[in-house]
Design a protein around this motif. Structure first.
Motif, PDB file in Angstrom:
ATOM      1  N   GLN A  13       0.846  -1.240   0.065  1.00 13.64           N
ATOM      2  CA  GLN A  13      -0.064   0.043  -0.093  1.00 13.64           C
ATOM      3  C   GLN A  13       0.923   1.089   0.093  1.00 13.64           C
ATOM      4  O   GLN A  13       0.590   2.222  -0.708  1.00 13.64           O
ATOM      5  CB  GLN A  13      -0.924   0.133   1.169  1.00 13.64           C
ATOM      6  CG  GLN A  13      -2.032  -1.046   1.103  1.00 13.64           C
ATOM      7  CD  GLN A  13      -2.674  -1.184   2.430  1.00 13.64           C
ATOM      8  OE1 GLN A  13      -2.388  -0.989   3.668  1.00 13.64           O
ATOM      9  NE2 GLN A  13      -3.958  -1.628   2.451  1.00 13.64           N
ATOM     10  N   LYS A  47      -4.011  17.106  -6.582  1.00 13.05           N
ATOM     11  CA  LYS A  47      -3.016  16.609  -5.609  1.00 13.05           C
ATOM     12  C   LYS A  47      -3.299  16.393  -4.240  1.00 13.05           C
ATOM     13  O   LYS A  47      -2.938  15.128  -3.512  1.00 13.05           O
ATOM     14  CB  LYS A  47      -1.721  17.724  -5.689  1.00 13.05           C
ATOM     15  CG  LYS A  47      -0.404  17.203  -5.176  1.00 13.05           C
ATOM     16  CD  LYS A  47       0.622  18.218  -5.232  1.00 13.05           C
ATOM     17  CE  LYS A  47       1.831  17.657  -4.358  1.00 13.05           C
ATOM     18  NZ  LYS A  47       2.781  18.702  -4.541  1.00 13.05           N
ATOM     19  N   LEU A  56      -6.102  13.585  -4.029  1.00 15.77           N
ATOM     20  CA  LEU A  56      -5.612  12.205  -3.899  1.00 15.77           C
ATOM     21  C   LEU A  56      -5.174  11.741  -2.525  1.00 15.77           C
ATOM     22  O   LEU A  56      -4.930  10.694  -2.141  1.00 15.77           O
ATOM     23  CB  LEU A  56      -4.394  12.335  -4.945  1.00 15.77           C
ATOM     24  CG  LEU A  56      -4.769  11.910  -6.341  1.00 15.77           C
ATOM     25  CD1 LEU A  56      -3.497  12.388  -7.422  1.00 15.77           C
ATOM     26  CD2 LEU A  56      -5.426  10.594  -6.833  1.00 15.77           C
ATOM     27  N   ARG A  57      -4.792  12.577  -1.664  1.00 15.82           N
ATOM     28  CA  ARG A  57      -4.573  12.429  -0.408  1.00 15.82           C
ATOM     29  C   ARG A  57      -5.306  12.083   0.723  1.00 15.82           C
ATOM     30  O   ARG A  57      -5.309  11.750   1.853  1.00 15.82           O
ATOM     31  CB  ARG A  57      -3.456  13.362   0.148  1.00 15.82           C
ATOM     32  CG  ARG A  57      -2.270  13.540  -0.766  1.00 15.82           C
ATOM     33  CD  ARG A  57      -1.339  14.662  -0.198  1.00 15.82           C
ATOM     34  NE  ARG A  57       0.150  14.375  -0.879  1.00 15.82           N
ATOM     35  CZ  ARG A  57       1.258  14.231  -0.256  1.00 15.82           C
ATOM     36  NH1 ARG A  57       1.143  14.331   1.082  1.00 15.82           N
ATOM     37  NH2 ARG A  57       2.265  14.184  -1.049  1.00 15.82           N
ATOM     38  N   LYS A  59      -2.267   5.604   3.939  1.00 19.12           N
ATOM     39  CA  LYS A  59      -2.730   6.734   3.633  1.00 19.12           C
ATOM     40  C   LYS A  59      -3.483   7.556   4.765  1.00 19.12           C
ATOM     41  O   LYS A  59      -3.585   8.544   5.107  1.00 19.12           O
ATOM     42  CB  LYS A  59      -3.618   6.648   2.138  1.00 19.12           C
ATOM     43  CG  LYS A  59      -4.083   7.646   1.643  1.00 19.12           C
ATOM     44  CD  LYS A  59      -4.879   7.519   0.204  1.00 19.12           C
ATOM     45  CE  LYS A  59      -5.524   8.836  -0.422  1.00 19.12           C
ATOM     46  NZ  LYS A  59      -6.225   8.094  -1.338  1.00 19.12           N
ATOM     47  N   TRP A  81       2.258   1.609  -3.318  1.00 20.28           N
ATOM     48  CA  TRP A  81       1.500   2.266  -4.358  1.00 20.28           C
ATOM     49  C   TRP A  81       1.131   3.774  -4.181  1.00 20.28           C
ATOM     50  O   TRP A  81       0.873   4.662  -5.062  1.00 20.28           O
ATOM     51  CB  TRP A  81      -0.035   1.522  -4.024  1.00 20.28           C
ATOM     52  CG  TRP A  81      -1.094   1.992  -5.080  1.00 20.28           C
ATOM     53  CD1 TRP A  81      -2.145   2.563  -4.781  1.00 20.28           C
ATOM     54  CD2 TRP A  81      -1.114   1.129  -6.116  1.00 20.28           C
ATOM     55  NE1 TRP A  81      -2.926   2.562  -6.231  1.00 20.28           N
ATOM     56  CE2 TRP A  81      -2.294   1.516  -6.862  1.00 20.28           C
ATOM     57  CE3 TRP A  81      -0.351   0.111  -6.995  1.00 20.28           C
ATOM     58  CZ2 TRP A  81      -2.755   1.094  -8.180  1.00 20.28           C
ATOM     59  CZ3 TRP A  81      -0.699  -0.284  -8.327  1.00 20.28           C
ATOM     60  CH2 TRP A  81      -1.744  -0.003  -8.879  1.00 20.28           C
ATOM     61  N   LEU A  82       1.361   4.144  -2.844  1.00 21.03           N
ATOM     62  CA  LEU A  82       1.328   5.657  -2.599  1.00 21.03           C
ATOM     63  C   LEU A  82       2.230   6.446  -3.249  1.00 21.03           C
ATOM     64  O   LEU A  82       2.182   7.556  -3.795  1.00 21.03           O
ATOM     65  CB  LEU A  82       1.307   6.109  -1.018  1.00 21.03           C
ATOM     66  CG  LEU A  82      -0.131   5.494  -0.271  1.00 21.03           C
ATOM     67  CD1 LEU A  82       0.031   5.945   1.000  1.00 21.03           C
ATOM     68  CD2 LEU A  82      -1.356   6.000  -0.936  1.00 21.03           C
ATOM     69  N   ALA A  91     -10.717  10.542  -7.698  1.00 23.92           N
ATOM     70  CA  ALA A  91     -10.146  12.043  -7.580  1.00 23.92           C
ATOM     71  C   ALA A  91     -10.402  12.508  -9.114  1.00 23.92           C
ATOM     72  O   ALA A  91     -10.894  13.625  -8.906  1.00 23.92           O
ATOM     73  CB  ALA A  91      -9.099  11.809  -7.203  1.00 23.92           C
ATOM     74  N   GLY A 137      -9.751   7.217  -4.363  1.00 22.10           N
ATOM     75  CA  GLY A 137      -8.716   6.812  -5.306  1.00 22.10           C
ATOM     76  C   GLY A 137      -8.416   7.503  -6.332  1.00 22.10           C
ATOM     77  O   GLY A 137      -8.968   8.684  -6.438  1.00 22.10           O
ATOM     78  N   VAL A 138      -7.702   7.069  -7.141  1.00 22.56           N
ATOM     79  CA  VAL A 138      -7.063   7.810  -8.448  1.00 22.56           C
ATOM     80  C   VAL A 138      -8.339   8.133  -9.395  1.00 22.56           C
ATOM     81  O   VAL A 138      -8.511   9.319  -9.501  1.00 22.56           O
ATOM     82  CB  VAL A 138      -6.140   7.280  -9.284  1.00 22.56           C
ATOM     83  CG1 VAL A 138      -5.746   7.775 -10.462  1.00 22.56           C
ATOM     84  CG2 VAL A 138      -4.599   7.127  -8.165  1.00 22.56           C
ATOM     85  N   ASN A 169       1.728   6.124  -7.419  1.00 19.21           N
ATOM     86  CA  ASN A 169       0.583   6.648  -7.952  1.00 19.21           C
ATOM     87  C   ASN A 169      -0.289   7.873  -7.143  1.00 19.21           C
ATOM     88  O   ASN A 169      -1.165   8.352  -8.013  1.00 19.21           O
ATOM     89  CB  ASN A 169      -0.540   5.366  -7.875  1.00 19.21           C
ATOM     90  CG  ASN A 169      -0.114   4.319  -8.925  1.00 19.21           C
ATOM     91  OD1 ASN A 169       0.244   4.474 -10.204  1.00 19.21           O
ATOM     92  ND2 ASN A 169       0.386   3.137  -8.516  1.00 19.21           N
ATOM     93  N   TYR A 170       0.298   8.169  -6.205  1.00 18.19           N
ATOM     94  CA  TYR A 170      -0.581   9.087  -5.571  1.00 18.19           C
ATOM     95  C   TYR A 170       0.257  10.192  -5.019  1.00 18.19           C
ATOM     96  O   TYR A 170      -0.025  11.328  -4.232  1.00 18.19           O
ATOM     97  CB  TYR A 170      -1.141   8.583  -3.993  1.00 18.19           C
ATOM     98  CG  TYR A 170      -2.363   7.724  -4.448  1.00 18.19           C
ATOM     99  CD1 TYR A 170      -3.626   8.396  -4.317  1.00 18.19           C
ATOM    100  CD2 TYR A 170      -2.321   6.464  -4.869  1.00 18.19           C
ATOM    101  CE1 TYR A 170      -4.795   7.335  -4.399  1.00 18.19           C
ATOM    102  CE2 TYR A 170      -3.273   5.571  -5.008  1.00 18.19           C
ATOM    103  CZ  TYR A 170      -4.687   6.243  -4.672  1.00 18.19           C
ATOM    104  OH  TYR A 170      -5.576   5.545  -4.986  1.00 18.19           O
TER     105      TYR A 170
END
Length: 418
Positions: free
Chosen positions: A283, A334, A337-338, A313, A286-287, A347, A343-344, A290-291
């Motif tokens: 996880q 931006k 996304l946090r 997250k 992934w952040l 968002a 999710g992407v 992609n985040y």
């Protein structure tokens, strides 16, 4: 081909390959032309593709004979196990026969080291070359690169395989030296550097010349074993970040150490890495990818371990409550996304949809937002969920309680089905 002997080899070498988890892939485009066999498409992976399809790879070792004595490896030379080795033709025949029976969509091929790196790598390359040239096979092929193999062999491997990977094995050089003193990260970094440069070169050539050959279209990846040595999550993720940044890796895979051998340098045989730790590392990874999170925002010297109770997250958001709440009708992509629970894709939908009107909670639900998480960190047109007097710890407890209630409800639902 002696069917019984091949079956015995397959049982031994497929079982030995199960400890390597870096066998999924993405991004390969290998068009099937001239009525060949198979087709490698975007998102193919060991278990599920991006569109949800479950797929299979023939995942085997060429041999479990090995000249090295790595403490964590079941195939170490001092381990008293049954040994076996496929010939190049046997792997080719198995792959084609399994594919024709619709058992698999591709091949993941790794190996112990026969006598040296070139000797082993040459055989791995021959398998891929035979499949491509003699059988017109267009399915997915992932080859495990052997550290120390020549650049010529690495180049040839990239022309026939969709993805290549070099396992770092331990997150740090100190950990590797403790458990595999005959190896070094420098030996593993060399082929990674070669592959990075070769992929860039062939990508540029492809832009200029339509008929230029493709080279490892699904890129390169690596794997690190966690829990065999005492590195914390901060060390592991900073190491992964270094290789993402400097070698353009597609993926770093985190494999929880499975106790297989008695060795004073290793954790006790009855000690295994909690699956949740492995999940939290994925996880966090992934952040990073992609985040837009920097690794030091997730873990650092003051907070070297990921929270096993909640995802990274949510953990970041609770530690940074001064950043919230945000108005989803006005905030930049931006920062959206946090937000935990967004999710992407959600968002991106928010940013697109708000051009046509103010968004409320019902809109967000329809976009796939997990409102039970997001409601503590955002505002929108509706005031339904707003409550801003909660501490980060209180939010954590509310979310954990909600998650537990959902789990119990799902269990009861499953039981009522029988």
């Amino acid at each position: 081909m002696d069917a019984d002997r091949i079956t015995e080899k397959l049982n031994i070498l497929a079982d030995a390959a199960k400890y390597d988890v870096s066998c999924s892939s993405s991004g390969s485009k290998r068009k099937n032309e001239n009525k060949g066999l198979g087709n490698a498409s975007n998102g193919i992976c060991h278990s599920y593709t991006e569109d949800g399809r479950c797929v299979s790879l023939l995942k085997i070792l060429l041999t479990n004979h090995c000249i090295f004595d790595c403490a964590y490896c079941v195939s170490r030379k001092s381990n008293d196990i049954k040994r076996a080795a496929f010939t190049v033709q046997e792997v080719v025949d198995l792959t084609i026969n399994f594919y024709r029976r619709n058992y698999i969509e591709g091949l993941f091929l790794s190996s112990g080291i026969f006598k040296d790196a070139d000797f082993t790598m040459e055989r791995l390359v021959r398998v891929a070359k035979k499949l491509r040239l003699e059988h017109n096979f267009h399915g997915y092929i992932h080859l495990k690169s052997i550290p120390g193999a020549s650049d010529e062999l690495m180049n040839e491997a990239g022309l026939y395989a969709d993805r290549l990977s070099v396992n770092l094995e331990m997150p740090t050089e100190a950990g590797l030296k403790l458990l595999a003193p005959d190896k070094s990260h420098q030996e593993m970094i060399k082929p990674m550097g070669y592959l990075k440069n070769a992929i860039i070169k062939h990508t540029e050539e492809k832009k200029l010349f339509k008929k230029a050959p493709i080279f490892a279209p699904a890129g390169q990846s690596t794997q690190v074993i966690i829990g065999a040595t005492p590195e914390n999550d901060n060390q592991i993720l900073h190491s992964a970040n270094y290789f993402y940044k400097n070698f353009k890796l597609k993926r770093v895979y985190y494999s929880g150490y499975v106790p297989v051998l008695e060795d004073s340098r290793l954790p006790a045989l009855n000690t295994s890495v909690p699956m949740v730790r492995e999940n939290r590392l994925y996880q966090a990874d992934w952040l990073m990818r992609n985040y837009g999170f920097h690794v030091s925002e997730i873990v650092n010297n003051h907070q070297p371990h990921l929270d096993l109770d909640i995802d990274p997250k949510l953990s970041w958001a609770i530690r940074n409550m001064q950043e919230f709440p945000i108005d989803v009708n006005r905030a930049d992509l931006k920062i959206i996304l946090r937000v935990p629970g967004i999710g992407v894709l959600s968002a991106q939908k928010i940013v697109s949809a708000r051009k046509f009107g103010k968004l409320n909670w019902e809109h967000l639900k329809r976009m796939g937002v997990s409102v039970n998480r997001a409601k503590y960190f955002i505002t929108c047109q509706s005031k339904e969920f707003e409550r801003r007097d909660l501490t980060g710890n209180a939010i954590k407890q509310f979310i954990l309680a909600t998650s537990h209630s959902k789990y119990i409800k799902n269990v009861h639902t499953q039981l009522n089905l029988f």
